[in-house]
Design an enzyme around this catalytic site. Structure first.
Site, PDB file in Angstrom:
ATOM      1  CD  GLU A  49      -2.724  -0.839   2.653  1.00 19.02           C
ATOM      2  OE1 GLU A  49      -2.740   0.300   3.199  1.00 19.02           O
ATOM      3  OE2 GLU A  49      -3.311  -1.815   3.117  1.00 19.02           O
ATOM      4  CG  ASP A  60      -3.400   8.363   8.201  1.00 14.31           C
ATOM      5  OD1 ASP A  60      -3.918   7.260   7.965  1.00 14.31           O
ATOM      6  OD2 ASP A  60      -3.045   9.159   7.315  1.00 14.31           O
TER       7      ASP A  60
END
Length: 269
Positions: A49, A60
């Site tokens: 990824e 995140d």
């Protein structure tokens, strides 16, 4: 069939899970991140990824945010991210981009899909896009033979899981825990239940992420999921090593540890 589907099909034929590693493009530099991604493949990752750094992340955790902030400060751009995905594809691994929706929409939906496909990219993970709002994206990815990966969570209803799985053309991303990304001491019991619920709704691969950091955790998840996704633990290896060469080696070593765990766990199915 693009490379992502081939990788998943081959792993299924071998009765094992795949190892999916994440790094943001541009940290510590664009070339440095490409070197680290290549090392992840050499260590045993099947799929990479490539993160598109974003200034307003929703999922995140602090580790990925720290690396992404520095990448943005260095001026990393969407073409840089696509180039990194192409470099990963050149290794023979499947290359995905992980991106929030706003950068893709701003860049141009069809342009983004076309340029990623042109460099050999296999698909995109869009954590904040839901299928009901993904019409243009579905059309663009269909046109360019790119995999679509949407997320399900422990809180997802049976109806939501079925809807999400139907819209995926790569695999279904099962978030093991509620909250932001980050390595955890325990992945959480909700992950296995979520995978089981998702498999009831689809014949597609179901891969688990958010929290995996050790070979033992990878082995545990590989016992019931089709893929193990690791992000923050790889990023931490780069953040902890100021010497880029040592960071790349640390990433390679972690990939090898995780790949061993995935294979041990797969044998226990």
């Amino acid at each position: 069939m693009n490379r992502l589907q081939d990788v998943l099909k081959n792993a299924r034929a071998e009765n094992r899970a795949v190892l999916i590693g994440y790094l943001p493009a541009g940290y510590p530099s664009v070339e440095g991140s490409i070197d680290a991604m290549r090392a992840m493949v050499e260590g045993g990752c099947d799929i990479i990824e490539v993160g598109l750094p974003y200034s307003d992340p929703a999922m995140d955790g602090p580790v990925i945010q720290a690396a992404a902030d520095q990448a943005l400060a260095h001026g990393v751009s969407t073409p840089d991210v696509i180039r990194a995905a192409g470099a990963v594809a050149d290794t023979g691994a499947a290359a995905l981009i992980m991106s929030y929706w706003n950068p893709i929409e701003h860049y141009g939906v069809d342009r983004f899909a076309a340029e990623l496909a042109a460099v050999g990219g296999s698909g995109v993970i869009t954590p904040d896009l839901i299928p009901e709002e993904a019409g243009p994206w579905i059309a663009a990815t269909d046109a360019h033979d790119l995999g679509r990966v949407f997320l399900v969570a422990p809180s997802s209803s049976a109806e939501r899981i079925a809807l999400t799985a139907e819209a995926c053309t790569g695999f279904v991303y099962a978030g093991a825990v509620m909250g932001v990304t980050g390595a955890r001491e325990q992945v959480g019991h909700a992950a296995q239940e979520l995978v089981a619920r998702t498999k009831e709704a689809t014949g597609q691969a179901v891969c688990v992420g958010l929290g995996v950091s050790t070979g033992e955790q990878a082995a545990e998840i590989a016992g019931y999921a089709d893929g193990v996704i690791v992000g923050s633990a790889f990023v931490r290896r780069l953040l902890d090593n100021r010497d880029p060469r040592k960071g790349v080696e640390a990433v390679r070593e972690l990939a090898a540890e995780l790949a061993d765990g995935v294979r041990r766990g797969s044998k226990a199915r």
